[in-house]
Design an enzyme around this catalytic site. Structure first.
Site, short mmCIF file in Angstrom:
data_model
loop_
_atom_site.label_atom_id
_atom_site.label_comp_id
_atom_site.label_asym_id
_atom_site.label_seq_id
_atom_site.Cartn_x
_atom_site.Cartn_y
_atom_site.Cartn_z
N LYS A 84 23.19 -50.57 -19.13
CA LYS A 84 23.06 -50.68 -20.60
C LYS A 84 22.75 -49.35 -21.27
O LYS A 84 22.90 -49.23 -22.48
CB LYS A 84 22.06 -51.76 -20.99
CG LYS A 84 20.62 -51.41 -20.97
CD LYS A 84 19.84 -52.46 -21.78
CE LYS A 84 18.36 -52.32 -21.56
NZ LYS A 84 17.61 -53.20 -22.45
N ASP A 85 22.34 -48.35 -20.49
CA ASP A 85 22.11 -47.02 -21.06
C ASP A 85 23.37 -46.16 -21.06
O ASP A 85 23.37 -45.04 -21.58
CB ASP A 85 21.01 -46.29 -20.29
CG ASP A 85 19.65 -46.96 -20.48
OD1 ASP A 85 19.44 -47.57 -21.54
OD2 ASP A 85 18.82 -46.87 -19.56
N ARG A 135 17.85 -54.69 -31.55
CA ARG A 135 18.49 -55.95 -31.14
C ARG A 135 17.44 -57.05 -30.92
O ARG A 135 17.57 -58.17 -31.43
CB ARG A 135 19.27 -55.71 -29.84
CG ARG A 135 19.81 -56.95 -29.16
CD ARG A 135 20.42 -56.60 -27.80
NE ARG A 135 19.43 -56.05 -26.87
CZ ARG A 135 18.57 -56.78 -26.17
NH1 ARG A 135 18.57 -58.09 -26.28
NH2 ARG A 135 17.70 -56.21 -25.36
N ARG A 136 16.39 -56.71 -30.17
CA ARG A 136 15.33 -57.70 -29.94
C ARG A 136 14.61 -58.02 -31.23
O ARG A 136 14.35 -59.18 -31.54
CB ARG A 136 14.32 -57.15 -28.91
CG ARG A 136 14.90 -57.07 -27.52
CD ARG A 136 13.99 -56.29 -26.56
NE ARG A 136 14.59 -56.23 -25.24
CZ ARG A 136 14.42 -55.24 -24.38
NH1 ARG A 136 13.65 -54.20 -24.71
NH2 ARG A 136 15.01 -55.25 -23.21
N ARG A 153 7.28 -46.76 -27.48
CA ARG A 153 8.17 -45.90 -26.71
C ARG A 153 7.52 -45.51 -25.39
O ARG A 153 6.38 -45.82 -25.11
CB ARG A 153 8.52 -44.63 -27.50
CG ARG A 153 9.51 -44.81 -28.67
CD ARG A 153 10.95 -45.06 -28.23
NE ARG A 153 11.34 -44.31 -27.04
CZ ARG A 153 11.79 -43.06 -27.03
NH1 ARG A 153 11.90 -42.39 -28.15
NH2 ARG A 153 12.14 -42.48 -25.90
N ARG A 159 4.48 -47.99 -21.34
CA ARG A 159 4.43 -49.16 -22.23
C ARG A 159 3.40 -50.18 -21.79
O ARG A 159 2.66 -50.73 -22.60
CB ARG A 159 5.80 -49.84 -22.30
CG ARG A 159 6.78 -49.02 -23.07
CD ARG A 159 8.09 -49.73 -23.17
NE ARG A 159 9.10 -48.77 -23.58
CZ ARG A 159 10.15 -49.07 -24.33
NH1 ARG A 159 10.34 -50.29 -24.71
NH2 ARG A 159 10.99 -48.14 -24.66
N CYS A 248 22.98 -48.19 -29.15
CA CYS A 248 21.70 -48.88 -29.06
C CYS A 248 20.97 -48.86 -30.40
O CYS A 248 19.87 -49.34 -30.53
CB CYS A 248 20.84 -48.31 -27.93
SG CYS A 248 20.43 -46.59 -28.16
#
Ligand code: DPM
Length: 346
Positions: A84-85, A135-136, A153, A159, A248
């Site tokens: 996804k990156d 998106r989330r 971040r 995190r 993204c």
């Protein structure tokens, strides 16, 4: 007999990146015991710039650029990424030579240590939910207007530390199940979000290995790790995102499925606050693609998979394209353009 040379594998330095890189090496080692591998680590812009929200940096190759330069200069032979990156359009001369079997692609809720809650539904008004994913945030804002969403971040270790800090502001954070489980933290997951609540990102949960286009020895080595179903889902999802020109920084989400007979893809686009969205689904049958021809070694959304059936690859790409076209016909571009503009000003 050719001499065994050591292959150089590029990786980011984070614990997750190294776990992923070592996983790919150990899978390759099982199939090719005579090969030797050496990991070469480096930091990317995404690792260095930690005070700006991901979506505002506006650089699509945030986590990949420095590694791609090393690839281009032949300082490394291939690079392991979270799929996804990897942007849907790679720099010239780069391809994805391997897509490994996808893990659970869903997003998960991780509660602050000692929390009395076990799912979002139970949490009180104004709880602060940490995520830097537009998106989330967009999907969850629409479903849970009672919460406050704030950026968080740093790599996964950072995190989790910010979440659990005694003076921390977050009541919970949202992370991909795949990353959390690779880190060995599965027991921290309180809730797996179903697609009706939060569809996942394009490519989420799968690993992709990038290499030089035309490096036939490496491409043929990497192709032994391809997982057919994941390859087809990745092509459908990436073709969808590429057509929408989303990165993204815009709220685009998907859900895909491969059956005996074809490829199905559901997807949507959201405004940043989640109030407006367009969603649709598409199924393309493998049968309908018979007779499809491609030129040798052509890539599908940068993925080279010569050991997967032609008709299947074509069907997957068509599925993504046609779903994107359906959303565009319903007004997706206006929503995405506004999300991109709002992202810059907020
Ligand atoms: C991308 C996004 C995030 C990562 C955006 C999104 C999440 C950023 C955030 C493109 N890359 O998902 O909408 O939560 O603030 C990333 C993670 C993984 C790969 C971590 C995660 C691990 C899971 C995987 C960061 N990239 O999403 O929790 O391999 O799919």
């Amino acid at each position: 007999m050719s001499e065994v040379k050591t292959l150089k594998v590029g990786s980011r330095k984070s614990e997750l990146a190294l776990i992923q890189t070592n996983h790919v090496i150990s899978e390759l080692q099982k199939l090719h015991p005579d090969h030797k591998f050496e990991v070469i680590t480096m930091s990317t812009m995404g690792d260095k710039v930690l005070d700006v929200a991901l979506s505002k940096i506006g650089e699509k190759a945030l986590f990949t650029k420095e590694l791609e330069i090393a690839l281009e200069h032949k300082e490394v032979d291939f690079v392991v990424h979270s799929l996804k990156d990897l942007p849907t359009t790679l720099p010239p001369g780069m391809v994805i030579g391997s897509i490994l079997e996808r893990e659970d692609p869903r997003d998960a809720v991780i509660m602050k240590k000692g929390s009395e809650y076990s799912c979002l539904e139970e949490m009180p008004e104004k709880s602060v939910i940490g995520t830097s994913s537009v998106r989330r945030a967009a999907q969850l804002k629409a479903k849970f207007p009672k919460f406050k969403f704030e950026d968080i971040r740093g790599n996964l270790n950072t995190r989790l530390r910010k979440l659990d800090a005694e003076d921390g502001v977050y009541a919970a954070i949202i992370l991909a199940v795949a990353g959390v489980s690779r880190m060995g933290w599965s027991e921290r997951i309180s809730e797996h979000l179903p697609s009706e609540v939060c569809m996942h990102a394009v490519g989420q949960g799968a690993l992709g290995v990038e290499c030089r286009e035309g490096d036939e020895a490496i491409i043929s080595l990497l192709s032994t790790l391809h997982h057919r179903e994941t390859v087809l889902r990745a092509i459908a999802e990436r073709a969808f995102l590429r057509k929408l020109e989303g990165g993204c920084s815009v709220p685009v989400a998907v859900q895909s499925n491969i059956t005996q007979t074809g490829v199905s893809l559901s997807g949507g686009v959201w405004s940043l606050d989640g109030s407006t969205n367009i969603q649709d689904s598409k199924t393309i049958l493998f049968d309908d693609q018979n007779g499809a021809k491609r030129s040798k070694a052509s890539a599908f959304v940068s993925i080279v998979a010569e050991n997967v059936g032609e008709a299947e690859l074509v069907a997957a790409e068509r599925c993504g394209l046609e779903l994107a076209e359906a959303l565009i016909a319903q007004g997706a571009e206006a929503i995405l353009n506004k999300a991109k503009a709002d992202n810059k000003t907020n």
